[in-house]
Design an enzyme around this catalytic site. Structure first.
Site, short mmCIF file in Angstrom:
data_model
loop_
_atom_site.label_atom_id
_atom_site.label_comp_id
_atom_site.label_asym_id
_atom_site.label_seq_id
_atom_site.Cartn_x
_atom_site.Cartn_y
_atom_site.Cartn_z
N PRO A 260 0.82 -1.22 0.00
CA PRO A 260 0.00 0.00 0.00
C PRO A 260 0.85 1.27 0.00
O PRO A 260 1.86 1.34 0.69
CB PRO A 260 -0.78 -0.11 1.32
CG PRO A 260 0.07 -0.97 2.19
CD PRO A 260 0.86 -1.88 1.31
N CYS A 328 1.96 30.45 -14.14
CA CYS A 328 1.48 31.11 -15.35
C CYS A 328 0.94 30.11 -16.36
O CYS A 328 1.40 30.00 -17.49
CB CYS A 328 2.59 31.97 -15.93
SG CYS A 328 2.96 33.31 -14.79
C1 LIG Z 1 2.40 2.55 -7.02
C2 LIG Z 1 2.51 1.15 -6.64
C3 LIG Z 1 1.90 0.69 -5.46
C4 LIG Z 1 1.08 1.58 -4.54
O1 LIG Z 1 -0.15 1.95 -5.09
P1 LIG Z 1 -1.19 2.81 -4.20
O2 LIG Z 1 -2.35 3.03 -5.07
O3 LIG Z 1 -0.51 4.10 -3.81
O4 LIG Z 1 -1.49 2.04 -2.99
C5 LIG Z 1 2.08 -0.64 -5.13
N1 LIG Z 1 2.79 -1.48 -5.92
C6 LIG Z 1 3.39 -1.07 -7.05
C7 LIG Z 1 4.18 -2.03 -7.86
C8 LIG Z 1 3.26 0.25 -7.46
O5 LIG Z 1 3.84 0.65 -8.60
#
Ligand SMILES: *Cc1c(COP(=O)(O)O)cnc(C)c1O
Length: 408
Positions: A260, A328
């Site tokens: 997460p 801008c």
């Molecule tokens: C960005 C990403 C996440 C996290 O996603 P969230 O929507 O911010 O929870 C998890 N795993 C991978 C591989 C990602 O690229």
């Protein structure tokens, strides 16, 4: 966080400031952990591209989290913050083989999402186990920019290419120690998530000796008071049972991982900036703040909604304002928002400013990037100073234009 505390923090800085509530981060972490308390080996790996300040990483490490990274620089900051490389996973997309090898040499778990890369890496380093990122071709996510599991996505190895993966593994004698998916952000439908999970379980059965299954992330957080969010508790209940059944079939209790980003930090963040001017046109009252998409680009890039409150006059009569910045170019943070009466000099608070806000900021218009503050144990800690002009100039080189050019 209490608005008077936020106000007093904002008052100590000249420019805008990001404030993160460490207690809220801990609360979300515990919420996810509790939702999956029925899983024996749960790994939460914070996706640090959401918010990568080294003190935030230090806080995550102190809570017991692992780390999900997408660049060698994120890996290096994670190690500096104190993470054991074994608790870091590297999930790049389209990076060089050299970068992958350098990260692997640090002892970090590698996650590969491309057949050609898998074959090259396996041929050169059959002794290093790798995870494979699968594209289950399940459409999830709030917006085509953040949905990464669909059929044309550049992410992951298609489930239709599993036979190729198996051939590569047999030819190179490499070991696959994890299977992974990340279908994108803003998952609302738990059934869709569970459907994708089934595809990952099927895939996992094809590999012996797995250490973990990683379900990525994509949990939706609320952006307004009555907004919907991923029901983590329901997901926990359903997926825990399904995962424990899987382990029985598989014959081993492997780890269940999540990555997460937004879920852990989005709601913990506040962006605070002062109102420079009020501009009344024929149809609209603009509140122009001392910032722009150089500091907070999500409303313009994704159309994301950030609640805006006037914390200098919280009891004021509500009026309609369009909140814009000083860049801008059109940089509207919110149109026709009902906000307590704004006077020039008031501090506006933008909510959900923890994830993908500071990390996407830039020096556009040669503006300084803001300070960052972590609220931890009832105390405000500055975790990044506001930039100075020297920071902007530090890598620029003014060459000598005084010499005459000879014309031949
Ligand atoms: C960005 C990403 C996440 C996290 O996603 P969230 O929507 O911010 O929870 C998890 N795993 C991978 C591989 C990602 O690229």
């Amino acid at each position: 966080m209490d608005e008077p505390i936020l106000k007093s923090i904002a008052d100590t800085f000249e420019g805008p400031v990001y404030v993160y509530n460490g207690d809220q981060i801990q609360k979300q972490y515990n919420r996810l952990k509790n939702a999956f308390s029925g899983v024996e080996n749960l790994q939460i790996k914070y996706a640090c591209k959401a918010l990568s300040n080294i003190s935030i990483l230090g806080l995550m490490n102190s809570m017991g989290s692992g780390l999900d990274t997408v660049s060698i620089e994120e890996v290096q900051i994670g190690i500096k913050a104190g993470f054991d490389p074994k608790k870091i996973i590297f999930t790049p997309n389209g990076v060089s083989m050299e970068e992958i090898e350098r990260v692997a040499s640090l002892g970090v778990q590698i996650n590969i999402d491309n057949l050609s890369v898998l074959e090259q890496f396996g041929s050169k380093h059959p002794e290093i186990p790798v995870c494979i990122r699968i594209n289950p071709h399940v459409m999830a996510g709030g917006n085509s920019n953040i949905s990464v599991g669909h059929i044309d996505s550049k992410f992951g190895i298609s489930i239709h290419q599993i036979p190729h993966i198996i051939r590569i593994v047999e030819n190179t004698k490499m070991r696959i120690n994890g299977v992974h998916m990340h279908t994108g952000s803003d998952i609302l439908d738990i059934e869709v998530f569970l459907h994708a999970a089934e595809i990952l379980f099927d895939t996992a059965m094809k590999f012996e000796n797995l250490d973990f299954i990683d379900f990525g992330s994509g949990f939706k957080v609320p952006y307004t008071d009555n907004d919907i969010e991923t029901n983590i508790e329901e997901l926990g209940e359903k997926l825990t049972q399904r995962f424990n059944d899987f382990c029985k079939n598989y014959g081993e209790k492997i780890n269940l991982a999540f990555e997460p980003g937004k879920f852990l930090v989005s709601e913990a963040g506040y962006f605070l900036t002062r109102v420079n001017s009020i501009k009344q046109t024929t149809s609209t009252v603009f509140a122009q703040v001392n910032s722009g998409f150089n500091h907070l680009i999500r409303p313009m890039l994704y159309g994301s909604h950030h609640q805006i409150k006037n914390i200098s006059n919280p009891k004021g009569k509500e009026r309609f304002y369009t909140v814009v910045g000083y860049i801008c170019e059109t940089d509207t943070f919110g149109s026709n928002r009902k906000i307590a009466e704004i006077n020039e000099g008031d501090i506006l608070m933008f909510k959900n400013a923890g994830a993908y806000c500071f990390t996407m900021s830039s020096n556009y218009n040669s503006r300084l990037r803001p300070a960052e503050v972590l609220w931890h144990k009832n105390k405000a800690h500055t975790i990044r100073n506001q930039e100075t002009l020297d920071d902007i100039l530090s890598n620029q080189i003014l060459i000598d234009f005084s010499q005459k050019v000879e014309v031949s």
